[in-house]
Structure formats: C-alpha cells, structure tokens
Design a protein around this motif. Sequence first.
Motif, PDB file in Angstrom:
ATOM      1  N   ALA A  15       0.840  -1.203   0.000  1.00  0.00           N
ATOM      2  CA  ALA A  15       0.000   0.000   0.000  1.00  0.00           C
ATOM      3  C   ALA A  15       0.873   1.251   0.000  1.00  0.00           C
ATOM      4  CB  ALA A  15      -0.924  -0.003   1.222  1.00  0.00           C
ATOM      5  N   ARG A  43       1.197   4.426  -2.756  1.00  0.00           N
ATOM      6  CA  ARG A  43       0.937   5.820  -2.382  1.00  0.00           C
ATOM      7  C   ARG A  43       2.181   6.695  -2.506  1.00  0.00           C
ATOM      8  NH1 ARG A  43      -2.544   2.701   0.506  1.00  0.00           N
ATOM      9  NH2 ARG A  43      -4.660   3.482   0.859  1.00  0.00           N
ATOM     10  N   ASP A  44       3.295   6.202  -2.001  1.00  0.00           N
ATOM     11  CA  ASP A  44       4.537   6.987  -2.014  1.00  0.00           C
ATOM     12  C   ASP A  44       5.719   6.030  -2.128  1.00  0.00           C
ATOM     13  OD1 ASP A  44       6.629   8.745  -1.646  1.00  0.00           O
ATOM     14  OD2 ASP A  44       5.664   9.858  -0.012  1.00  0.00           O
ATOM     15  N   THR A 101       8.486   4.881   0.847  1.00  0.00           N
ATOM     16  CA  THR A 101       8.366   3.503   1.319  1.00  0.00           C
ATOM     17  C   THR A 101       9.685   2.761   1.191  1.00  0.00           C
ATOM     18  OG1 THR A 101       6.017   3.428   0.729  1.00  0.00           O
ATOM     19  CG2 THR A 101       7.156   1.320   0.960  1.00  0.00           C
ATOM     20  N   GLN A 109      -1.953   3.612   5.785  1.00  0.00           N
ATOM     21  CA  GLN A 109      -3.349   3.877   6.144  1.00  0.00           C
ATOM     22  C   GLN A 109      -4.269   2.804   5.562  1.00  0.00           C
ATOM     23  OE1 GLN A 109      -4.293   6.596   8.208  1.00  0.00           O
ATOM     24  NE2 GLN A 109      -2.068   6.714   8.439  1.00  0.00           N
ATOM     25  N   ARG A 140       1.932   4.073 -11.345  1.00  0.00           N
ATOM     26  CA  ARG A 140       1.399   5.420 -11.505  1.00  0.00           C
ATOM     27  C   ARG A 140       0.547   5.631 -12.758  1.00  0.00           C
ATOM     28  NH1 ARG A 140       0.840   8.212  -7.429  1.00  0.00           N
ATOM     29  NH2 ARG A 140       2.994   7.777  -6.804  1.00  0.00           N
ATOM     30  N   ARG A 160      -3.340   5.267 -13.365  1.00  0.00           N
ATOM     31  CA  ARG A 160      -4.255   6.191 -12.698  1.00  0.00           C
ATOM     32  C   ARG A 160      -4.423   7.506 -13.471  1.00  0.00           C
ATOM     33  NH1 ARG A 160      -1.129   3.593  -8.998  1.00  0.00           N
ATOM     34  NH2 ARG A 160      -2.208   2.449  -7.347  1.00  0.00           N
TER      35      ARG A 160
END
Length: 477
Positions: free
Chosen positions: A27, A31-32, A36, A59, A305, A308
Amino acid sequence: MAEMKPLVLDVDGTFLKTDLLFEAFWAGLGRDPLATLRICVQHFGHRARLKAELAEIAQLRTDLLPVNPAVAELALNSQAAGREVVLASASDRAQVAQLAADYGLSQTVFASDGVTNLKGRAKAEALVATFGEAGFDYAGNAGIDMPIWDQAENALVVGRVPASDSLAQRGKNVVTLPGGWSFRGLIKALRPHQWVKNVLLLLPMIASHRFDMETLLPIVLGMVAFSAAASSIYIVNDLLDLEADRLHPTKCRRPFASGAVPIAVGMIASLFLAALALGIGAALNGAFLGAVVLYMVTSLAYSLRLKRMRWVDIATLAGLYTIRVVAGAAAGQVEVSVYMLIFIFPVFVALGCVKRLTELTLATNDDRLPGRGYGRPDRPDLLNVAGLGVFGALLIFFLYSVSDQGHALYPDTWLLWVALIPMAWWLIRMVVLGWFGKQDYDPIVFALRDKLGLGILMITLSLMFWAAGIWAQWFGG
C-alpha cells in the motif's frame, strides 16, 4: 461460575488470511514509492520501527482485509458466549487496534509499538504478564508461536504447522483449524490465460512471410519469456491493487486480494519469473533482452502510476502491446516495417479504450473506477477515441497497400483493399461489444476466444495471403 479465560488470536495468517506488514509495504509503494523504499532501507534491521513507519504511510482499510472464516466464526461464537477475544500480533499497534475495532473485539490488544517487535517469546511474556500462565487460549499459525502455545492452556493451530506436533506429546490440548494456501491459487495469480496475448510476437514473422523453423523457434522462446515477464508484473500489479481489487465486484476474488495466496509467496514467485524472463532474453540476443527490459519497466511504471492517469494509461497499454510486436521481430531477427508499427498502435489504442468501456459499462455507479481515472460519464469520450483509433488504423493500412513496400510483398493490391472490409468489421464490432459491456475485461483475451471474431480475422489474413501469392506458392495454381 468461574470467569472464562480469554481467547487470544494472532493476526497475520490466523485471524487474517494476509500479513499486515506486507499489506502496508505494498500500500505504501502505491501511495509513495520513494518514501516507502527509503523507510525499508533505513529500518530493515529494526522491524518494530519499520512497521510503525509503514503504517503511517499506508493507512490500510483493515475492514477490507480477508479474514479466516473458521477463526472469525470461532471469535464470534466465543464473544456470544461472553468470552473476551483479544488480538495479539507482531504487527503495528495502530493497525491491530483498528482491526479489533472493525470487528468489535476487545479493546485490549497486544502489538508492536515502534520499539518492541512483539513476536514469539516477547509476545508470550506479555500475555503471561497480563493473564498468567495457562490463563488464556492462543491461536497461531507458525512455528514462531511455540513459546506462546507452551504458556497457553489450549493451543489452537491454524493450518499445518509441523513444529506444533510436539505439543500434544507434552500433554497440551491442541485444536486444529483450517488455514494455509494452495498451489492452484498461485497458478491462478499468474493469469496463464493472459499468455495468449503473446501470439502478437508472431506478427512480424507473418508479415514478412518468414515461415521457417529457424525463425519460429526463437520467437516461441520469446513468447515464453514474455509470458514469465507478464506474470511477474501481473503479481506486482495485483499486490499494488489490493485495496482497489477488494472494492471491485469480481476482482475481489483474485488470489492475493482474497487472501487465498500469501503476499510473501507472490513476491518470491514474481522475482523468480522476472529472472526467468531476463535469462531467456539474454540467451536470445541483446535487442530482444532490451525489449523485455523495456516491457517490464513500462509495465511497472504503469502499475505504480500511469494506470491512474487519464488517457496516459490507454497510450501505455497500446505501447505495451506494440513492444510485444517489436520483441517478436527481435527474437526472430526479422525486419519489421514502420508501417506495421504505425498501423498496430492505433489498433491497440482502440482496444485500450474498449477495455475501459467494458469496465465502465459493467460498473454499478458513476464513481471513478477504483485505482483508475475514469467514471461512467467518460464513456462517450472513450468511444470517440476508440473511433479515431479504428479510422487511423484503416487509413494507415490503405496507405501501406499503395506504398512500394506494400507492392513488393502484396502484388495483388486490390485484395488488400478487400481485406479492409472484414478488418473494419472486426474493429468496429470490438468497439460496439465494449460499449455494451459484452466483453471480457481484457479485449485481447476476449478476441482470442471469440469464435466469430476469429473467423473474421481468418478471412482478413486469408485475403492478405492471397494478395501476397502465398496460397499459390503453398498449394500451386
């Protein structure tokens, strides 16, 4: 009446059919990715800190995580009988507390706190300090849980744990609950049905009329390499899409999203398949190896990426299909014409739009698709772009038919013009089926199973062979 002893449940692989650390890692990558990876490098040797840092980035939607139905039923029945059900895990405290709240379990949780990694003997000591020796029952799924089972009154073993065989011999009451995973689930995660898309590697051989084993064999090896590379990236894509898949009406049944296959198993399989693809690529030639690397890097960027991003995702899908064609030319060492590459790209743009049209038509509301940049209001725009792709492909094919290269390979040019009719029929039919949601989620896979569509393609190919004089060469006349 004596107070019932609490039931203590491990989380990873016991109450859940997944692992919170790996869930947080993937996850976080979604997200990043840079943050990470930096955290993993900095805190790899300090697991408690690593879990805490990843939990802040990730999260997780713990309410979506797959649970072991047998353990969940046990927890529910225990609560109904008035028994306290406590979660105890080496995962981060914030995630474990959130999970307990989602399922209405005890607010008392035992978990790693950023300093102490609550695993094995450390977990056993914490439980004994709170409940006393033999003051609780414990459910776990791994050999690391042995110190805790030794201190529990009853040992609940989830799945096959060879180390637990000695518990009964020492007089411990052992209850076995179903768990574990199957190799069949892993095979499903590889999506072998998607390997049929690698027949695209044969197109340069067909277009150049090189029908010999010297050309075919390396292309077949190339198809194996691309199948391994594709499966490796499919696994990565599924691991990055865990939350989005769990929100999807059908993708929620995928092996990793449903917990049928552990994330760690998927990671090992992905690395093995990537190494296999690169090894075959290196054995063939440098140009093919470059195509494999380009495909894998582009696929990874798409998973992280590009998928999206509106329209960029469709262009990337078209590019990935086109790379397969270039790879086929490199593997068989045949020349691929510029016209061919310019022709197939708009075809794949149209099919990329068809893929999104199908998803949106089958969507149940107007919200954006999970993990994608499109909602149902975008269907008209996708239809328009698909139409432009179809028109562009047909125009380029016509221009090729009147070019010097076209005349050289296909002397009977008028037959190429006739071939435009079934070709247009096939393309338009694919777009219409996507618009009405009558396709599979992948148009290439659908096309290779669609009997009528295959018949139309065979008519097109037969006309092209006739124009090239291949039928006369093979059968005389």
